[in-house]
Design an enzyme around this catalytic site. Structure first.
Site, mmCIF file in Angstrom:
data_model
loop_
_atom_site.group_PDB
_atom_site.id
_atom_site.type_symbol
_atom_site.label_atom_id
_atom_site.label_comp_id
_atom_site.label_asym_id
_atom_site.label_seq_id
_atom_site.Cartn_x
_atom_site.Cartn_y
_atom_site.Cartn_z
ATOM 1 N N ARG A 1 0.839 -1.196 0.000
ATOM 2 C CA ARG A 1 0.000 0.000 0.000
ATOM 3 C C ARG A 1 0.877 1.249 0.000
ATOM 4 N NH1 ARG A 1 -1.986 0.048 4.863
ATOM 5 N NH2 ARG A 1 -0.642 1.746 5.528
ATOM 6 N N TYR B 1 -16.639 16.224 -16.123
ATOM 7 C CA TYR B 1 -17.045 14.834 -15.980
ATOM 8 C C TYR B 1 -18.094 14.715 -14.870
ATOM 9 C CZ TYR B 1 -16.675 9.984 -14.386
ATOM 10 O OH TYR B 1 -16.960 8.709 -13.957
ATOM 11 N N ASP C 1 -7.431 18.816 -15.008
ATOM 12 C CA ASP C 1 -7.693 17.450 -15.449
ATOM 13 C C ASP C 1 -7.238 17.357 -16.904
ATOM 14 O OD1 ASP C 1 -8.790 15.070 -16.444
ATOM 15 O OD2 ASP C 1 -10.491 15.153 -15.075
ATOM 16 N N LYS D 1 -8.289 5.962 -19.343
ATOM 17 C CA LYS D 1 -8.594 6.458 -20.673
ATOM 18 C C LYS D 1 -7.377 6.332 -21.601
ATOM 19 C CE LYS D 1 -12.563 7.611 -18.754
ATOM 20 N NZ LYS D 1 -12.358 7.562 -17.314
#
Length: 384
Positions: free
Chosen positions: A54, A107, A179, A204
């Site tokens: 992690r 978005y 973004d 994406k």
């Protein structure tokens, strides 16, 4: 030798940054370290800085170094999804009572995060047309700590002048977040234009093959990078090793894919402008797009996303989506295959009734890298 000294050319960095040959076998592709914990050299004696995946994993480290190099940043961080990256960023930058300026086109999941999650934590937000610097300036308050920008925006393909808004943010003592999912670091590098943090949905174009979900944050501010890394570990929504490996693989071909995406999208947009049933085409590569000049200044090319509106309203737009055959009806974007969707009923259903609501007659395309003649023919038959 540091990855930064391999080359300053994007295509070379994409293949080599973070991709150090395996010291044991010489494998030219970084291994997938599918491991949760690491043997320590005595109590507190970490081998290479690894203790628990992690906190850090060698495959994820390779991806994070690659992302930082491609965006020209000092620290890159990879997450389990784009929204996980956004959540970490917001909880790092903001405290209850702070204010954020968000775009009037974004978005749907980002809007939902602000409207339904972060607002319950006591963070205020207001909407601005980020393509208009005066609108951004008017939305500021004494409590503004961040300005959030998508450029090109989703799904209306709006363009924000990053340099201009970065100046506004600096004057207000706020951070500028960009973004960069639609453009990717190959087409646009917001940090070089004055942004403080870049956000990506790695799902994406960075992954590029519709086979991975991931997110990223990149910053040029070393101190902010350390704060983000602390929160990444504390919250734990990290990218897994196999997902990291998949995005690393995708990054190697990003430049050639984006060239083809952009080339195909330009031809698709041009065809749509001449179709009798299309009332409006939204693509920053078109000379009559209101953000064309800014996009041409800050982008290498105009990307693979095209939106358009059709005569006949919402039902007609839905029918166009349903009739497509080469374009796959589906959410997401940025894969090698072309996708078509109805934002109002799919990706942007969460913004219905808000200032970000999208037109019902809107269709969004993620133009893939297939033969463009097949794509044009498919859209023509779908439009009827």
């Amino acid at each position: 030798m540091s990855d930064r000294h391999i080359s300053q050319h994007f295509e070379t960095l994409a293949i080599h940054a973070g991709n150090t040959a395996d010291p044991l076998t010489g494998a030219v592709v970084p291994p997938i370290y599918q491991v949760s914990t690491y043997k320590q050299d005595g109590v507190g004696g970490l081998r290479g800085g690894y203790e628990y995946s992690r906190s850090a994993n060698p495959t994820r480290t390779a991806l994070e170094e690659n992302l930082a190099a491609l965006e020209g940043g000092r620290r890159g961080l990879a997450f389990a999804s784009g929204l996980a990256a956004e959540d970490c960023l917001l909880r790092t930058l903001l405290s209850p009572g702070d204010h954020v300026v968000i775009p009037n086109d974004a978005y749907g999941g980002t809007f939902r995060l602000f409207a339904k999650v972060v607002s319950r934590w006591g963070v205020e937000w207001s909407v601005a047309d980020t393509s208009d610097p005066d609108s951004v300036r008017a939305a500021l308050t004494p409590k503004t700590k961040a300005i959030w920008v998508e450029t090109p925006s989703n799904p209306l393909l709006g363009i924000t002048d990053i340099t201009a808004v970065a100046q506004i943010a600096r004057e207000a003592g706020a951070r500028l977040v960009v973004d960069n999912t639609f453009a990717t670091p190959y087409l646009q590098q917001p940090l070089a234009l004055g942004a403080d943090v870049v956000v990506h949905s790695l799902t994406k174009y960075m992954g590029g093959h519709s086979d991975v979900v991931g997110g990223a944050l990149i910053t040029g501010d070393q101190e902010l990078g350390e704060e983000l890394a602390y929160h990444q570990n504390a919250m734990g929504a990290v990218a897994g090793p196999f997902d990291s490996w998949l995005v690393l693989r995708g990054a190697k071909t990003l430049s050639v894919r984006m060239d083809r995406h952009s080339e195909n999208a330009t031809k698709v947009a041009d065809m749509l402008t001449r179709h009798a049933r299309v009332t409006r085409v939204l693509y920053p590569g078109l000379p009559d797009h209101p953000g064309h000049e800014v996009a041409a200044k800050q982008m290498r090319a105009f990307g693979g996303m095209v939106s358009f509106q059709v005569e006949g309203g919402e039902e007609a737009a839905v029918e166009v989506c349903n009739r497509a055959k080469v374009f796959t009806l589906g959410e997401s974007l940025g894969g090698v295959e072309s996708l078509i969707e109805h934002p109002g009923r799919m990706t942007h259903a969460s913004v219905v009734g808000s200032a970000l609501e999208v037109p019902g007659d809107l269709v969004r395309l993620s133009v893939g890298i297939e033969n463009v003649d097949d794509l044009l023919q498919d859209l023509q038959q779908a439009l009827g």
